[in-house]
Design a protein around this motif. Structure first.
Motif, PDB file in Angstrom:
ATOM      1  N   GLU A  42       0.572  -1.729   0.004  1.00 52.02           N
ATOM      2  CA  GLU A  42      -0.074  -0.529  -0.421  1.00 52.02           C
ATOM      3  C   GLU A  42       1.166   1.660   0.097  1.00 52.02           C
ATOM      4  N   ARG A  43       2.347   0.934   0.533  1.00 51.17           N
ATOM      5  CA  ARG A  43       3.082   2.496   0.633  1.00 51.17           C
ATOM      6  C   ARG A  43       3.756   2.411  -0.574  1.00 51.17           C
ATOM      7  N   MET A  44       3.808   1.984  -1.625  1.00 53.92           N
ATOM      8  CA  MET A  44       5.040   1.902  -2.934  1.00 53.92           C
ATOM      9  C   MET A  44       3.704   2.727  -3.650  1.00 53.92           C
ATOM     10  N   ASP A  45       4.506   3.378  -5.253  1.00 52.68           N
ATOM     11  CA  ASP A  45       3.871   4.414  -5.619  1.00 52.68           C
ATOM     12  C   ASP A  45       3.879   3.102  -7.239  1.00 52.68           C
ATOM     13  N   HIS A  47       4.810   4.300  -9.917  1.00 59.97           N
ATOM     14  CA  HIS A  47       6.176   3.691 -10.728  1.00 59.97           C
ATOM     15  C   HIS A  47       6.456   2.097  -9.798  1.00 59.97           C
ATOM     16  N   MET A  48       6.926   2.260  -8.432  1.00 56.66           N
ATOM     17  CA  MET A  48       7.540   0.766  -7.948  1.00 56.66           C
ATOM     18  C   MET A  48       5.951  -0.105  -8.222  1.00 56.66           C
ATOM     19  N   LEU A  49       4.951  -0.118  -8.434  1.00 56.99           N
ATOM     20  CA  LEU A  49       3.975  -1.341  -8.504  1.00 56.99           C
ATOM     21  C   LEU A  49       3.902  -1.184 -10.116  1.00 56.99           C
ATOM     22  N   SER A  50       4.325  -0.849 -11.361  1.00 59.81           N
ATOM     23  CA  SER A  50       4.529  -0.879 -12.303  1.00 59.81           C
ATOM     24  C   SER A  50       5.694  -1.627 -13.160  1.00 59.81           C
ATOM     25  N   ASP A  51       6.399  -1.355 -11.963  1.00 58.53           N
ATOM     26  CA  ASP A  51       7.639  -2.445 -12.042  1.00 58.53           C
ATOM     27  C   ASP A  51       7.478  -3.806 -11.540  1.00 58.53           C
ATOM     28  N   ILE A  52       6.784  -4.165 -10.640  1.00 62.00           N
ATOM     29  CA  ILE A  52       6.344  -5.391  -9.771  1.00 62.00           C
ATOM     30  C   ILE A  52       5.208  -5.881 -11.207  1.00 62.00           C
ATOM     31  N   GLY A  53       4.324  -5.472 -11.775  1.00 64.91           N
ATOM     32  CA  GLY A  53       3.791  -5.237 -12.643  1.00 64.91           C
ATOM     33  C   GLY A  53       2.530  -5.640 -12.051  1.00 64.91           C
ATOM     34  N   VAL A  54       1.840  -4.603 -11.076  1.00 69.82           N
ATOM     35  CA  VAL A  54       1.010  -4.593 -10.326  1.00 69.82           C
ATOM     36  C   VAL A  54       0.310  -3.197 -10.354  1.00 69.82           C
ATOM     37  N   SER A  55      -1.009  -3.152 -10.661  1.00 72.21           N
ATOM     38  CA  SER A  55      -1.440  -1.827 -11.061  1.00 72.21           C
ATOM     39  C   SER A  55      -2.490  -2.128  -9.412  1.00 72.21           C
TER      40      SER A  55
END
Length: 67
Positions: A42-45, A47-55
């Motif tokens: 939940e704390r990730m922005d 860009h970080m989420l897109s790096d791991i493939g999660v929207s």
């Protein structure tokens, strides 16, 4: 003439207290690990989420899901 009534007994497994305690501790550890993971995600922005493939939408769905 003899009449014998048969009674069935349900076998109740008798687990040692240590085994039960280990099971409880295992569940508590898993719940704590899952809560920490949800909090970190939940704390990730975005860009970080897109790096791991999660929207953000997928994250919201997964975080709201009950364990």
């Amino acid at each position: 003439m003899s009449l014998t009534l048969r009674t069935s007994r349900f076998a109740v497994p008798r687990l040692p207290v240590v085994t039960l305690w280990r099971g409880v501790v295992s569940v508590l550890r898993r719940l704590r690990r899952d809560a920490n993971l949800r909090r970190d995600l939940e704390r990730m922005d975005d860009h970080m989420l897109s790096d791991i493939g999660v929207s953000r939408a997928q994250l919201g769905f997964e975080v709201d899901r009950q364990p």
